[in-house]
Design an enzyme around this catalytic site. Sequence first.
Site, PDB file in Angstrom:
ATOM      1  N   HIS A 179      68.083   8.565   5.826  1.00  0.00           N
ATOM      2  CA  HIS A 179      67.626   7.212   6.149  1.00  0.00           C
ATOM      3  C   HIS A 179      66.743   6.672   5.017  1.00  0.00           C
ATOM      4  O   HIS A 179      66.182   7.445   4.252  1.00  0.00           O
ATOM      5  CB  HIS A 179      66.709   7.220   7.379  1.00  0.00           C
ATOM      6  N   TYR A 180      66.587   5.352   4.995  1.00  0.00           N
ATOM      7  CA  TYR A 180      65.412   4.796   4.326  1.00  0.00           C
ATOM      8  C   TYR A 180      64.576   4.096   5.381  1.00  0.00           C
ATOM      9  O   TYR A 180      65.075   3.704   6.431  1.00  0.00           O
ATOM     10  CB  TYR A 180      65.734   3.898   3.135  1.00  0.00           C
ATOM     11  N   THR A 181      63.268   3.950   5.061  1.00  0.00           N
ATOM     12  CA  THR A 181      62.356   3.542   6.134  1.00  0.00           C
ATOM     13  C   THR A 181      62.243   2.030   6.327  1.00  0.00           C
ATOM     14  O   THR A 181      61.763   1.586   7.371  1.00  0.00           O
ATOM     15  CB  THR A 181      60.927   4.053   5.848  1.00  0.00           C
ATOM     16  N   GLU A 226      63.745  10.753   6.498  1.00  0.00           N
ATOM     17  CA  GLU A 226      63.423   9.360   6.185  1.00  0.00           C
ATOM     18  C   GLU A 226      62.851   9.296   4.770  1.00  0.00           C
ATOM     19  O   GLU A 226      61.937  10.048   4.428  1.00  0.00           O
ATOM     20  CB  GLU A 226      62.383   8.803   7.174  1.00  0.00           C
ATOM     21  N   HIS A 257      72.672   7.191   7.960  1.00  0.00           N
ATOM     22  CA  HIS A 257      72.494   6.517   9.244  1.00  0.00           C
ATOM     23  C   HIS A 257      73.536   5.408   9.415  1.00  0.00           C
ATOM     24  O   HIS A 257      74.078   5.209  10.495  1.00  0.00           O
ATOM     25  CB  HIS A 257      71.069   5.935   9.316  1.00  0.00           C
ATOM     26  N   ASP A 296      71.276   2.010   6.203  1.00  0.00           N
ATOM     27  CA  ASP A 296      70.585   3.016   5.396  1.00  0.00           C
ATOM     28  C   ASP A 296      71.371   4.321   5.289  1.00  0.00           C
ATOM     29  O   ASP A 296      72.141   4.632   6.185  1.00  0.00           O
ATOM     30  CB  ASP A 296      69.163   3.262   5.941  1.00  0.00           C
TER      31      ASP A 296
HETATM   32 ZN   LIG Z   1      67.868   4.996   9.668  1.00  0.00          ZN
END
Ligand SMILES: [Zn+2]
Length: 282
Positions: free
Chosen positions: A40-42, A106, A154, A164
């Site tokens: 993921h990225y946040t 993340e 994700h 993401d």
């Molecule tokens: Zn995500």
Amino acid sequence: MKRLPALLMALLLTGCAGLRIDDSHRSQNQDSRVLFLVMHYTVGNFESSLKTLTEPSSAPVSSHYLVSEDPVRIYRLVDESRRAWHAGPSYWKGHAGLNASSIGIEIVNTGGTRRPDGGWDFKPFPPEQIEAVVALTKDIVARHKIRPERIVGHGEIQPRSKQDPGPLFPWKRLAEEGLIPWPDEALVAQLKAQYEQQLPDLAWFQAKLGEHGFAPAHSADLEETLDAYTRDQLIAFQMRYRPARYDGVPDAETAALLDACTRPGGLKLLKPAERVPYTSRY
Ligand SMILES: [Zn+2]
């Protein structure tokens, strides 16, 4: 320290009900409950990301790991034996609700911003941050024996609402480390030339996306939004394998990549795998 009386000690060890479990026979037929690794990225800076991932809210979320960018540091927010809430309503290769069976990483990154022309700008990941993610991924994969095709973004497992880790996440780098498989480039070039002559229809793309791992687009409640549903899956697929153009359009190169990803031998590990054979069929 005062010594506990022997009787009290025995009670503490065995439990009040006197439950005794004999561990002398252990099965060889078992594996980790962790089947997937989700990137993921946040969409935020470190402070806001940490707050979102650790504090209660009306829509609580969390992840096992948070990788900051300046300075680069790996934080463990949830033990791997526990479930973190990062995957949402998700699906990949026959498995649904991946929170129960995955570890989530993340990465602190502000994500995509809309340009006035409708396109997106994404923020690059600093190389040191990617190094940390690669090292962490290797460590997790080795301990849980996660299969290469089960390291996902994700956006791939929840393509209707998530993008993401986005088109700038270097999936190819993970392939070069032998962590994920990559479509055979000679085969892709050959198939691309073939599909430039005749592009398959939308039903072919939908079938291939499903074969590759995306949630099959056959539920009755999806009928009205079938085109958007397929487009979002194509965008997620393109962001990983053809990040130079992720418009969701079913073109010849995307057809070639999808074909390579779904035919025997079309996906390859670029680096010899130092892997213990998988004994579970699941
Ligand atoms: Zn995500």
